[in-house]
Design a protein around this motif. Sequence first.
Motif, PDB file in Angstrom:
ATOM      1  N   SER A 169      30.757  29.254  14.330  1.00 12.80           N
ATOM      2  CA  SER A 169      30.695  29.433  15.780  1.00 12.80           C
ATOM      3  C   SER A 169      29.437  30.232  16.051  1.00 12.80           C
ATOM      4  O   SER A 169      29.285  31.341  15.540  1.00 12.80           O
ATOM      5  CB  SER A 169      31.934  30.164  16.304  1.00 12.80           C
ATOM      6  OG  SER A 169      32.212  31.329  15.559  1.00 12.80           O
ATOM      7  N   SER A 184      35.677  19.632  15.304  1.00  8.61           N
ATOM      8  CA  SER A 184      35.188  20.678  16.195  1.00  8.61           C
ATOM      9  C   SER A 184      36.162  20.844  17.346  1.00  8.61           C
ATOM     10  O   SER A 184      36.956  19.942  17.640  1.00  8.61           O
ATOM     11  CB  SER A 184      33.789  20.340  16.736  1.00  8.61           C
ATOM     12  OG  SER A 184      33.824  19.170  17.527  1.00  8.61           O
ATOM     13  N   ARG A 185      36.089  21.991  17.967  1.00  9.20           N
ATOM     14  CA  ARG A 185      36.867  22.218  19.187  1.00  9.20           C
ATOM     15  C   ARG A 185      36.183  23.317  19.989  1.00  9.20           C
ATOM     16  O   ARG A 185      35.529  24.208  19.430  1.00  9.20           O
ATOM     17  CB  ARG A 185      38.317  22.597  18.884  1.00  9.20           C
ATOM     18  CG  ARG A 185      38.516  23.830  18.048  1.00  9.20           C
ATOM     19  CD  ARG A 185      39.935  24.354  18.146  1.00  9.20           C
ATOM     20  NE  ARG A 185      40.192  24.990  19.441  1.00  9.20           N
ATOM     21  CZ  ARG A 185      41.331  25.597  19.759  1.00  9.20           C
ATOM     22  NH1 ARG A 185      42.323  25.643  18.875  1.00  9.20           N
ATOM     23  NH2 ARG A 185      41.496  26.153  20.934  1.00  9.20           N
ATOM     24  N   ASP A 206      32.485  24.452  14.905  1.00 15.43           N
ATOM     25  CA  ASP A 206      32.270  23.256  14.092  1.00 15.43           C
ATOM     26  C   ASP A 206      32.712  23.537  12.673  1.00 15.43           C
ATOM     27  O   ASP A 206      32.426  24.608  12.123  1.00 15.43           O
ATOM     28  CB  ASP A 206      30.793  22.860  14.081  1.00 15.43           C
ATOM     29  CG  ASP A 206      30.356  22.158  15.359  1.00 15.43           C
ATOM     30  OD1 ASP A 206      30.968  21.142  15.697  1.00 15.43           O
ATOM     31  OD2 ASP A 206      29.421  22.651  16.017  1.00 15.43           O
ATOM     32  N   GLN A 212      25.366  18.244  14.209  1.00 12.44           N
ATOM     33  CA  GLN A 212      26.489  19.181  14.310  1.00 12.44           C
ATOM     34  C   GLN A 212      27.022  19.616  12.954  1.00 12.44           C
ATOM     35  O   GLN A 212      27.805  20.554  12.872  1.00 12.44           O
ATOM     36  CB  GLN A 212      27.635  18.562  15.118  1.00 12.44           C
ATOM     37  CG  GLN A 212      27.514  18.735  16.625  1.00 12.44           C
ATOM     38  CD  GLN A 212      28.787  18.295  17.312  1.00 12.44           C
ATOM     39  OE1 GLN A 212      29.042  17.106  17.473  1.00 12.44           O
ATOM     40  NE2 GLN A 212      29.604  19.254  17.704  1.00 12.44           N
ATOM     41  N   HIS A 222      34.448  16.026   9.442  1.00 18.79           N
ATOM     42  CA  HIS A 222      33.921  16.960  10.445  1.00 18.79           C
ATOM     43  C   HIS A 222      34.956  17.104  11.547  1.00 18.79           C
ATOM     44  O   HIS A 222      35.620  16.136  11.938  1.00 18.79           O
ATOM     45  CB  HIS A 222      32.600  16.440  11.033  1.00 18.79           C
ATOM     46  CG  HIS A 222      32.167  17.197  12.260  1.00 18.79           C
ATOM     47  ND1 HIS A 222      32.374  16.725  13.541  1.00 18.79           N
ATOM     48  CD2 HIS A 222      31.566  18.399  12.396  1.00 18.79           C
ATOM     49  CE1 HIS A 222      31.899  17.608  14.415  1.00 18.79           C
ATOM     50  NE2 HIS A 222      31.407  18.628  13.742  1.00 18.79           N
ATOM     51  N   VAL A 250      40.793  24.370  13.242  1.00 22.65           N
ATOM     52  CA  VAL A 250      39.742  23.448  12.815  1.00 22.65           C
ATOM     53  C   VAL A 250      39.939  23.052  11.352  1.00 22.65           C
ATOM     54  O   VAL A 250      39.765  21.881  10.982  1.00 22.65           O
ATOM     55  CB  VAL A 250      38.347  24.065  13.055  1.00 22.65           C
ATOM     56  CG1 VAL A 250      37.250  23.204  12.425  1.00 22.65           C
ATOM     57  CG2 VAL A 250      38.089  24.227  14.547  1.00 22.65           C
ATOM     58  N   ALA A 275      27.361  24.346   9.793  1.00 20.13           N
ATOM     59  CA  ALA A 275      28.657  24.543   9.146  1.00 20.13           C
ATOM     60  C   ALA A 275      28.553  24.254   7.653  1.00 20.13           C
ATOM     61  O   ALA A 275      29.125  24.972   6.819  1.00 20.13           O
ATOM     62  CB  ALA A 275      29.711  23.658   9.794  1.00 20.13           C
TER      63      ALA A 275
END
Length: 374
Positions: A2, A30-31, A10, A334, A28, A69, A338
């Motif tokens: 984050s 995400s939220r 992510d 994205q 992958h 996640v 991560a």
Amino acid sequence: MSGTSLDGVDGVLVDYSDGADAGRVVAHASRPLPDALRDALLGLQHSGPDELHRAAQAGAALADVYADVVARLLTASGVMPDRVAAIGAHGQTVRHMPPGHPRLQPHEAPYSLQLLAPARLAEATGITVVADFRSRDIAAGGQGAPLVAAFHRAAFGGTGEAVAVVNIGGIANLTALRADGGVRGMDTGPGNVLLDGWCERHTGARYDAGGAWGRRGRVQPALLADLLADPYFGRDGARSTGRDYFNLAWLDAVVARHPGVAAVDVQATLVALTVEGIARAVEATDWGSPTTSGPQRLLVCGGGARNRALMDALAQRLSTVVVDTTDTVGWPVQWVEAAAFAWLARQALLGCSGNAAEVTGACGPRILGAIYRA
């Protein structure tokens, strides 16, 4: 992961079984951050009442989002928790005061604070957690950032050509991968942090989708020059920064010296500020050879890679460089940051260094992260 933009979390699941140093992303997820948590984290960028309690509660809430996640990743991949070696969990930066920060007094110790409750995350997932990556590098005299350079070398280096990798999150950072295998880098200055904040204030949208609003404005040269006059952009050597330095209060103080500039023109000028910070860092970097004054290619990741106006302006400013996103080399934008913290977690478990000391300014390589065993 984050990041400084505070837009969400992510996560990636990375498989290292094929021997590739950078690993292979197999899932992958995400939220977005819940509004209440986002507001709490923004509030903790500055001192306030009951701060320790609020920080502890925000760290616990963030750990719960991380756990969600992780659950989504495992569901999407069909992988059971006992097959996962560790979660590399960055946490949320709320203060970044590295060596040389102008708010640090000579007698004060530098630090970088990432909120999280890693023990809570380990309990919720049943998986070992590696967290607190930045502290050791700072203790060794480094900036604690950017930490992604060593991973960028693993993922994008070894091509025999000079490549620049630029992550445009809330703060933008450059990794210079030299043709000779060397690596350099720095935080170049604001990425999306000012663009997003100014856009939300004036349009209600949390970010300028595709850069469409900013594209309607006109860059104001006097305002841009005043923004770039900040001492940060002239610093030599290792440098890093954060939201506690580049924020709307900082921007407002400069804009106030330029009355009458339309909000949309400020947005266009902020695009130019992000681009110029990146371009100046590229141009100031030692690329390792008298015949190599810059990279052949510049790869962009992070949320800023989706800002078409920003990408077009970057390509125009660095007209001799091929500007692409990391999507073009198999790393969707994205995934990259991560994946970098998954790599750093693996380095910690292996007992191997994770920092690129020539980037952070640390006195040498260090194993990064604290391990919370499941």
